[in-house]
Design a protein around this motif. Sequence first.
Motif, PDB file in Angstrom:
ATOM      1  N   UNK A   1       9.999  10.814  56.762  1.00 51.28           N
ATOM      2  CA  UNK A   1       8.614  10.409  56.508  1.00 51.28           C
ATOM      3  C   UNK A   1       8.037   9.514  57.600  1.00 51.28           C
ATOM      4  N   UNK A   2       8.819   8.596  58.212  1.00 55.79           N
ATOM      5  CA  UNK A   2       8.240   7.857  59.351  1.00 55.79           C
ATOM      6  C   UNK A   2       7.761   8.763  60.474  1.00 55.79           C
TER       7      UNK A   2
ATOM      8  N   UNK B   1      -0.224   9.534  51.643  1.00 58.26           N
ATOM      9  CA  UNK B   1      -0.484  10.830  52.285  1.00 58.26           C
ATOM     10  C   UNK B   1       0.788  11.403  52.881  1.00 58.26           C
ATOM     11  N   UNK B   2       1.628  10.560  53.466  1.00 54.61           N
ATOM     12  CA  UNK B   2       2.882  11.038  54.039  1.00 54.61           C
ATOM     13  C   UNK B   2       3.830  11.551  52.970  1.00 54.61           C
ATOM     14  N   UNK B   3       3.754  10.980  51.760  1.00 55.53           N
ATOM     15  CA  UNK B   3       4.663  11.393  50.688  1.00 55.53           C
ATOM     16  C   UNK B   3       4.393  12.826  50.244  1.00 55.53           C
ATOM     17  N   UNK B   4       3.238  13.386  50.589  1.00 51.92           N
ATOM     18  CA  UNK B   4       2.970  14.796  50.309  1.00 51.92           C
ATOM     19  C   UNK B   4       3.986  15.712  50.976  1.00 51.92           C
ATOM     20  N   UNK B   5       4.612  15.229  52.037  1.00 52.40           N
ATOM     21  CA  UNK B   5       5.565  16.037  52.799  1.00 52.40           C
ATOM     22  C   UNK B   5       6.992  15.898  52.276  1.00 52.40           C
ATOM     23  N   UNK B   6       7.209  15.005  51.325  1.00 51.79           N
ATOM     24  CA  UNK B   6       8.567  14.772  50.840  1.00 51.79           C
ATOM     25  C   UNK B   6       9.048  15.945  50.004  1.00 51.79           C
TER      26      UNK B   6
ATOM     27  N   UNK C   1       6.932  20.273  43.377  1.00 47.96           N
ATOM     28  CA  UNK C   1       7.607  20.544  42.110  1.00 47.96           C
ATOM     29  C   UNK C   1       7.364  19.447  41.083  1.00 47.96           C
ATOM     30  N   UNK C   2       7.363  18.209  41.501  1.00 47.48           N
ATOM     31  CA  UNK C   2       7.236  17.085  40.583  1.00 47.48           C
ATOM     32  C   UNK C   2       5.788  16.745  40.240  1.00 47.48           C
ATOM     33  N   UNK C   3       4.836  17.502  40.764  1.00 48.15           N
ATOM     34  CA  UNK C   3       3.432  17.304  40.418  1.00 48.15           C
ATOM     35  C   UNK C   3       2.694  16.309  41.284  1.00 48.15           C
ATOM     36  N   UNK C   4       3.380  15.725  42.290  1.00 54.05           N
ATOM     37  CA  UNK C   4       2.720  14.703  43.099  1.00 54.05           C
ATOM     38  C   UNK C   4       1.539  15.277  43.879  1.00 54.05           C
ATOM     39  N   UNK C   5       1.688  16.483  44.427  1.00 47.53           N
ATOM     40  CA  UNK C   5       0.629  17.076  45.247  1.00 47.53           C
ATOM     41  C   UNK C   5      -0.639  17.261  44.423  1.00 47.53           C
ATOM     42  N   UNK C   6      -0.507  17.819  43.213  1.00 48.98           N
ATOM     43  CA  UNK C   6      -1.684  18.046  42.378  1.00 48.98           C
ATOM     44  C   UNK C   6      -2.301  16.727  41.934  1.00 48.98           C
TER      45      UNK C   6
ATOM     46  N   UNK D   1       8.898  21.959  59.853  1.00 44.83           N
ATOM     47  CA  UNK D   1       8.610  21.690  58.447  1.00 44.83           C
ATOM     48  C   UNK D   1       7.292  20.942  58.283  1.00 44.83           C
ATOM     49  N   UNK D   2       7.051  19.961  59.135  1.00 45.87           N
ATOM     50  CA  UNK D   2       5.797  19.195  59.050  1.00 45.87           C
ATOM     51  C   UNK D   2       4.595  20.092  59.299  1.00 45.87           C
ATOM     52  N   UNK D   3       4.711  20.973  60.273  1.00 45.02           N
ATOM     53  CA  UNK D   3       3.606  21.874  60.609  1.00 45.02           C
ATOM     54  C   UNK D   3       3.290  22.817  59.451  1.00 45.02           C
ATOM     55  N   UNK D   4       4.321  23.487  58.937  1.00 36.98           N
ATOM     56  CA  UNK D   4       4.095  24.447  57.859  1.00 36.98           C
ATOM     57  C   UNK D   4       3.682  23.762  56.565  1.00 36.98           C
ATOM     58  N   UNK D   5       4.272  22.594  56.304  1.00 30.02           N
ATOM     59  CA  UNK D   5       3.904  21.871  55.090  1.00 30.02           C
ATOM     60  C   UNK D   5       2.432  21.457  55.151  1.00 30.02           C
ATOM     61  N   UNK D   6       1.943  21.093  56.332  1.00 29.96           N
ATOM     62  CA  UNK D   6       0.540  20.719  56.479  1.00 29.96           C
ATOM     63  C   UNK D   6      -0.373  21.867  56.090  1.00 29.96           C
ATOM     64  N   UNK D   7      -0.010  23.086  56.500  1.00 31.85           N
ATOM     65  CA  UNK D   7      -0.823  24.245  56.148  1.00 31.85           C
ATOM     66  C   UNK D   7      -0.790  24.507  54.639  1.00 31.85           C
ATOM     67  N   UNK D   8       0.369  24.335  54.010  1.00 35.95           N
ATOM     68  CA  UNK D   8       0.470  24.547  52.574  1.00 35.95           C
ATOM     69  C   UNK D   8      -0.356  23.519  51.801  1.00 35.95           C
ATOM     70  N   UNK D   9      -0.320  22.257  52.229  1.00 32.86           N
ATOM     71  CA  UNK D   9      -1.122  21.219  51.572  1.00 32.86           C
ATOM     72  C   UNK D   9      -2.603  21.511  51.749  1.00 32.86           C
TER      73      UNK D   9
END
Length: 717
Positions: free
Chosen positions: A163-164, A214-219, A224-229, A269-277
């Motif tokens: 995350x850092x 905002x960074x925790x969105x990538x964790x 799955x745990x509902x944090x993104x929504x 992972x950061x790049x693809x996760x950004x697109x998914x978010x």
Amino acid sequence: LQSNDCCIGPGFAEENIEPEEETMIKIAGNSYLVSPGLPDFHGCSPGWSSAFYGAECFDAEVHGYMKKLGKQKPSESQNIDAKKLELEQLLMMETKNYRKTIKFYQKLLQKERRSKGPEAKSMLPKLRGQLQEMKSKVQFLELVKKYMQIMYAEQWGVESWVLPTVIHNGRDDPVDVAPMEKSSLLLYYGTEKHQCNNHNGIRVLQAGTPLGLMAYLYSRNAFLEGYVQQFLYTFRYFCTQEEFLQFLLDRISSTLSSASLDPSTSLTKICNRSFYILQAWIEDCYSVDFATNADLLCTLKEFISSKVAPLNGYREHLLSLLEDTSARKSGSAPQCSSMDKCKEEGEEDRKSLHSICKNLSEDVSRKGFTCLYFFLQNFKWKLSKGLGPIAPYQREQLHTISLVLPKPCHNSFTEEFPVSFAKADEVGPYLLMEYSVQQLCYQLTLLQQEVFHKCHPVHFLNSRALGVKDKCVAVQKAVSTETVSLKVCNLFLSKCVQDQYLLQLLRYGDSISTWIAAEIVTCHTAKLQVSLLSKFLLIAKCCYEQRNFATAMQILAGLENLIVRQLPAWKILPAKVAEIMEELKAVEVFLKSDSLCLMEGERFKTLPTIQSAHVLAMHVQQLETGGFTMTNGAHKWTKLRNIAKVVSQVHAFQENPYTYMPDFKLQSYLRQRITRYKDADVSALAADNCANFHQIPTEKHSRKIQDTLRRIKATFQ
């Protein structure tokens, strides 16, 4: 990253994964092989159930079924592509069988109604049971599909020690991060002190800075745990839409060139996760963030067109997603599951399917309201009749009805129908008496549903800034949308753009209440007033029995109008009808007692529901009371999570629409009457009607005059 007595499980340990041709998705202890390459595009928005249930949305049955998919032999590896293919085939087959059975059921039902064929009566109960089983099967496969979609997003989740790198804009150099800065970005609960429902037993987020949240969105497991929504519902309390978009675009820009086909690297992972978010944000919040902010939408489109290469697949997909979402927004299409729509089937089949589902749930509805009726029986409300004489109006200042009412507004809807305002005025309230209680209830419910399906959970946040208060009239009619001041009690950031659709929703409710009060006070006979009072009370009862609590509470507000409550007609109202008023007040208390009272049990998943917008806004205001930040400046995520859970019920209720047959002629008449009276002065209307005053009997009045004349005559003798 700081944790308060946190227990960091093995899931947060660093993994050394060698570059291979396949990667592993690890979720809930299961590993699935995924072929690298272009991303598999599909809906990735976690949905309301993710915000409400979190990881508990997917139980052990879903996990067990997922293990069996795409696995011919126990020794075979679990390839998620094979699982996806098998699941799509099963879902398509079950949905088609379900539709065929529904059509067969409808044919038998028609035969049974025509009394043709005694075998139809014997087959209907068995077929109804089969339909219920098939419906449950399709819903379960839909849940497995949602779980698989989340798995695709979770393959790009990173561990906590990465995350850092996310925070520092993709620079894989932890030396640049100061120790004090790292320790204050996120705070966690320790699982020893706080027993959480997380099946992995991993620490629970307590608070964080805007950058940390905002960074925790990538964790890992954030989807799955509902944090993104939950984040998508509530991020406006601590950052603007522009700041959040810039955060995502910066991570994409800094990692896009470094990201390779090796899915094990952090940058990939950061790049693809950004697109998914980003995709989840567009899918879920386009109407409240992008549709109302042209600059934000322009910035996103410009970035996608200029910075994202066409070859990686994201560019065309995101542009197409923006175009499709904009088209759906313009069409105001309601949200429905894939079970309720099939590409080769028309809109008529979709409505039939919903209608059958509702009929199958009738028994559940009857049982479900046992709890509510028990609640009503325990409230012995006394009907405050207020039957005393009202203060006399000055007769010299009487206004005619035509002077009191505002000029009619001919909107686009009413122009589609030949019924004019003049004709509606001629008919007056008498047309209401010609329709049954059920007919009026159904059409008012459809009108309410039309405005309710346009709202979003985010609309109910920060309502104090819009002037919404805990009063009978939530929004002052003299205050327009443009003149609302956002300086008072604004919990969002000052530069955050807030959609004010909630004001329209509340004004519609106020217009219903004013229309009901006006219809009653303009009745020229006490008999007609009693009939109309009885009609509206029965309509309100029918509405709340059908779980349309919005219209029921609007009718209650209209009947509790100060002028209406003092009408003489209440004296001669039948006792059984008057008891409905007590029920409505008890329902109001029930709705105000708990913010999630309508989300209990399983009824809300199968039965259509419309919550009262004002009651829900008051619940959210109660949750917003108190500070959002801790002493160290970190934002309380536990508070934000509770708010997200409460507002998620808006999307939950929108998934099950009412399927009543629309009566456009009746709807046109109702719209015209509502528009005519929505801004009327009820007290002025009542002053022009003699039926609204307590009349002294004529014979008694005449006898008093005669006695007075005799006394006067006797004094002169």
